[in-house]
Design a protein around this motif. Sequence first.
Motif, PDB file in Angstrom:
ATOM      1  N   TRP A   8     -46.548  -7.426 -64.285  1.00  0.00           N
ATOM      2  CA  TRP A   8     -47.693  -8.282 -63.986  1.00  0.00           C
ATOM      3  C   TRP A   8     -47.323  -9.374 -62.993  1.00  0.00           C
ATOM      4  O   TRP A   8     -48.012  -9.600 -62.000  1.00  0.00           O
ATOM      5  N   ILE A   9     -46.215 -10.069 -63.287  1.00  0.00           N
ATOM      6  CA  ILE A   9     -45.800 -11.138 -62.384  1.00  0.00           C
ATOM      7  C   ILE A   9     -45.456 -10.570 -61.009  1.00  0.00           C
ATOM      8  O   ILE A   9     -45.800 -11.168 -59.978  1.00  0.00           O
ATOM      9  N   ALA A  10     -44.798  -9.421 -60.972  1.00  0.00           N
ATOM     10  CA  ALA A  10     -44.465  -8.813 -59.686  1.00  0.00           C
ATOM     11  C   ALA A  10     -45.737  -8.431 -58.929  1.00  0.00           C
ATOM     12  O   ALA A  10     -45.832  -8.614 -57.708  1.00  0.00           O
ATOM     13  N   LEU A  11     -46.729  -7.912 -59.648  1.00  0.00           N
ATOM     14  CA  LEU A  11     -47.990  -7.534 -58.994  1.00  0.00           C
ATOM     15  C   LEU A  11     -48.689  -8.753 -58.410  1.00  0.00           C
ATOM     16  O   LEU A  11     -49.144  -8.740 -57.260  1.00  0.00           O
ATOM     17  N   VAL A  12     -48.753  -9.821 -59.205  1.00  0.00           N
ATOM     18  CA  VAL A  12     -49.434 -11.015 -58.709  1.00  0.00           C
ATOM     19  C   VAL A  12     -48.691 -11.589 -57.505  1.00  0.00           C
ATOM     20  O   VAL A  12     -49.304 -11.994 -56.510  1.00  0.00           O
ATOM     21  N   SER A  13     -47.363 -11.620 -57.598  1.00  0.00           N
ATOM     22  CA  SER A  13     -46.580 -12.106 -56.456  1.00  0.00           C
ATOM     23  C   SER A  13     -46.862 -11.273 -55.219  1.00  0.00           C
ATOM     24  O   SER A  13     -47.043 -11.804 -54.118  1.00  0.00           O
ATOM     25  N   THR A  14     -46.897  -9.948 -55.401  1.00  0.00           N
ATOM     26  CA  THR A  14     -47.145  -9.064 -54.263  1.00  0.00           C
ATOM     27  C   THR A  14     -48.521  -9.330 -53.682  1.00  0.00           C
ATOM     28  O   THR A  14     -48.689  -9.409 -52.459  1.00  0.00           O
ATOM     29  N   LEU A  15     -49.494  -9.488 -54.550  1.00  0.00           N
ATOM     30  CA  LEU A  15     -50.845  -9.744 -54.077  1.00  0.00           C
ATOM     31  C   LEU A  15     -50.901 -11.042 -53.271  1.00  0.00           C
ATOM     32  O   LEU A  15     -51.464 -11.096 -52.181  1.00  0.00           O
ATOM     33  N   LEU A  16     -50.284 -12.074 -53.821  1.00  0.00           N
ATOM     34  CA  LEU A  16     -50.275 -13.357 -53.124  1.00  0.00           C
ATOM     35  C   LEU A  16     -49.556 -13.236 -51.783  1.00  0.00           C
ATOM     36  O   LEU A  16     -50.017 -13.779 -50.773  1.00  0.00           O
ATOM     37  N   CYS A  17     -48.441 -12.527 -51.781  1.00  0.00           N
ATOM     38  CA  CYS A  17     -47.719 -12.337 -50.516  1.00  0.00           C
ATOM     39  C   CYS A  17     -48.579 -11.601 -49.506  1.00  0.00           C
ATOM     40  O   CYS A  17     -48.575 -11.919 -48.321  1.00  0.00           O
ATOM     41  N   ALA A  18     -49.327 -10.601 -49.988  1.00  0.00           N
ATOM     42  CA  ALA A  18     -50.172  -9.835 -49.080  1.00  0.00           C
ATOM     43  C   ALA A  18     -51.290 -10.705 -48.517  1.00  0.00           C
ATOM     44  O   ALA A  18     -51.527 -10.738 -47.303  1.00  0.00           O
ATOM     45  N   VAL A  19     -51.947 -11.438 -49.392  1.00  0.00           N
ATOM     46  CA  VAL A  19     -53.062 -12.266 -48.954  1.00  0.00           C
ATOM     47  C   VAL A  19     -52.589 -13.367 -48.010  1.00  0.00           C
ATOM     48  O   VAL A  19     -53.230 -13.668 -47.001  1.00  0.00           O
TER      49      VAL A  19
END
Lengths: 274, 250, 337
Positions: free
Chosen positions: A64-75
């Motif tokens: 979950w934390i990795a997904l959110v981090s990835t999403l934030l990095c993408a955005v």
Amino acid sequence: MRRWFLLPARVWMALFFAAPMLIVAAYGFLTRGDYGGIEQPWTGESFTRLADPLYLAILWRSVWIALVSTLLCAVLGFPLALFIARAGRYRNLFLQLVMLPFWTSFLVRTYAWLFILRDTGLVNTVLAKLHLIRAPLPLLYNDGAVLTGLVYNYLPFFVLPAYAALERLDPALLEAAADLGARPGATLRRVVLPLAAPGIAAGSVLVFIPCLGAYLTPDLLGGGKSVMLGNLVQNQFTTARDWPFGSAISLVLMLLCGVLLAGMMRTRVAKELA
Amino acid sequence: MKLRAYAVAALIFLHAPLLILIAFSFNSSRFTVWEGFSLHWYAQAFRDPQLAEGLANSLIIAALSALLSTAIGTLAAYGMWRRGAPVLSGSLYLSLVTPEIVTGVSLLALFQWAFRFLHLQLGLYTVVIAHVAFSIAYVVIVISARLRGYDRTLEEAAMDLGASEWRAFTRVTLPILYPAIAAAGLLALVVSFDDYVITSLVAGVDSETLPMVIYAMARRGVSPVVNAVSAMIVVVLGALILASEKLQKQ
Amino acid sequence: MNRRAFLTASLGAAACSRDRRPRLNVFNWSTYIDPAMLARFEAECGVRIRYGTYESNEEMLAKVMTGNSGWDIVFPTHSRLAPMARNGLLAGLDHARLKSLGNLDAEFQKPAWDAGLRWGVPYMWNATGIAYNRAQVTPPPTGWDALWNPALRGRMTMLDDPEDVIGACLEKLRLPFGSVDERDLAAAKAEAVAQKKLLRAYLNAEVRDQLVSGDVLAAQMWSTTAAQAIHQSGQIGFVYPAEGFPLYCDCAAILRESSRYELAHEFLDFLLRPEVAAANARAAETATANGAARAMLPEDPVLYPPAEIRARGVWPGALPAAAQRYRDRLWTEIKAA
């Protein structure tokens, strides 16, 4: 002839990358000695232990934390990559600026956030001076701090592949879209994004994998209140002295990363980068 | 132009924490209220024997590991450029993205298993071995990038004129690669100097590195001495990387 | 140089054996020694000391457990001595080489964990209690339940140590600190999980600065760290909980893998000298097990609590392996909750 060139690298990687992984794989099937260490009975117990809801919860939390981090990095990273791709002569300068913090010490960068987010850190001191808050905001020792640290550290990992894909974009395509009457927003959505998709995918994987196995950031910025896979592995190999279990977790982590990486290698951008 | 404003903000976000850290390393007080300019913390950092020893160890390890990994990596990149080597290339890629904690514990497991028979201990050399293992990938990437635009016919011409493969490599290709090799070496130096997780697991009694000392200090609380040391690390490593980038452009 | 100093120095020089070894590797807790004393030993015996530090027993054990770490002397907490000895990690002490053992406080001459002082020489001891901000936490806390106070939400910390946290929960429930009963432990775990919502973080020595600066109002803390905080700020108080508290004694032990048996003993004997032990205790700001040294040090109710308070303390022993594994798992559950 070519073989001789490749030999040193092959030997080194075989001895100090492949062999250690095999040993870890073997340890995963052995048993913990009474006070630590490795002992004989070969058993799959460490792996079956992983199915316990406690550890699945930790796995889920890490994902979950990795997904959110990835999403934030993408955005956060995609507009930056877009800007750099359009920067013409100054592209390389901006790329260097993006990568520069990455090359300075990881530990130092994480420590910098400790310094900024503490109760007596920069953010709280400034806000208090401006009389915007009366009591310090608890910015540290929580998931938010961990996410901030992760995004900060791995943003360049997203920007580079995204930029690589965007740079290859033929400007003629954008002109054609404009000629056909599309507004910039629509062009972005229907032309740029789909064409940049392989770069976005590659960047996402390159962020997700290290975030999944993160250890230092949750350790320093998380206040010991949460357990991610990286902390669990470190804990098993040091405090709990349960090397078989630690090895089992490492193996699962490696498998996940390997699968994701293999998927990513198939994209066009990855082939360019290799 | 909103995009430009955003990009500037994003770049500030990326650089601000380090700049803040550096700025406050000159703060005369240990709290986050600016009280005056002072080099006091730098003086304290220079006097600390543990820091000095950590720095010495880090430099030795970084130099050795950079030398080894650059040599091995350059040869490998050249070999892979002539004809692909999927297994090696895949393992190098894997080593890049494997979480550091996993690399670290696996190497620790290897060393401890080997030490049962070899009667050795963890030390500087185990750290160097570990660093070379993960640096090779970086070197290969840099050299491969340079080789990609390189004209194969130059070597072939040399061989047509009677040179052996090896001579064609050393006399024709290698000189052209020198800037890239230097760049890769600097990169390997930086990556090695900077490592904490893997080093902390495989270091021995007398191989405490600078990041390990900093981590121990950070564990005992935030201290401006850490700011000062961090500032110096940022400036020096940053300069090395810029030099590496310049060399790659040649 | 006055006569006393000369005599001391010459006695010191005579104490060192003719056998000159180049180096002694000492692995100790951080900030637990006076560096001047290390320099003095080096000068007296013409050796070099390599001094490394650690923050927890587990960190030390992880390095030492393989029997191949390179260290000669370590300082395990008393409960770890027996398991380490059982696993063949320790070289026994030779009392013939330790002439100054008599300097130890009477309580530590025949301690419960090692009556014959076979494995480790008691070095420093401390306890776990509650450090708090006197101005902001009124009335002053008296027991562990103070750390479950919802009014202090977000301003409290506990130690990042399973033994201390689970032990505190057990004592809060008036259960034995070293209980291995699964129901007791399950109840303790429930307490810990309930408390976690109110906690800021699980921190060890790092929280001292935050306590001093007022970020943190109450913390489970070792008496050593608390004494350091009190010396930095008069606002900090320390209390030994009414329900009971653990006592820890860190002992100097020689590793079996060490090849410098005699030199290690010289160092341990050196540490037992009253003025050396006093200097170390002053530098570390902790309670020394050396009775002769204690006489040279000022009274400190935080480090040396009066007898009636001391009576409430327990010395935790080593747990059986299965119980230890169960507690390890509970700790992961608490951390992951």
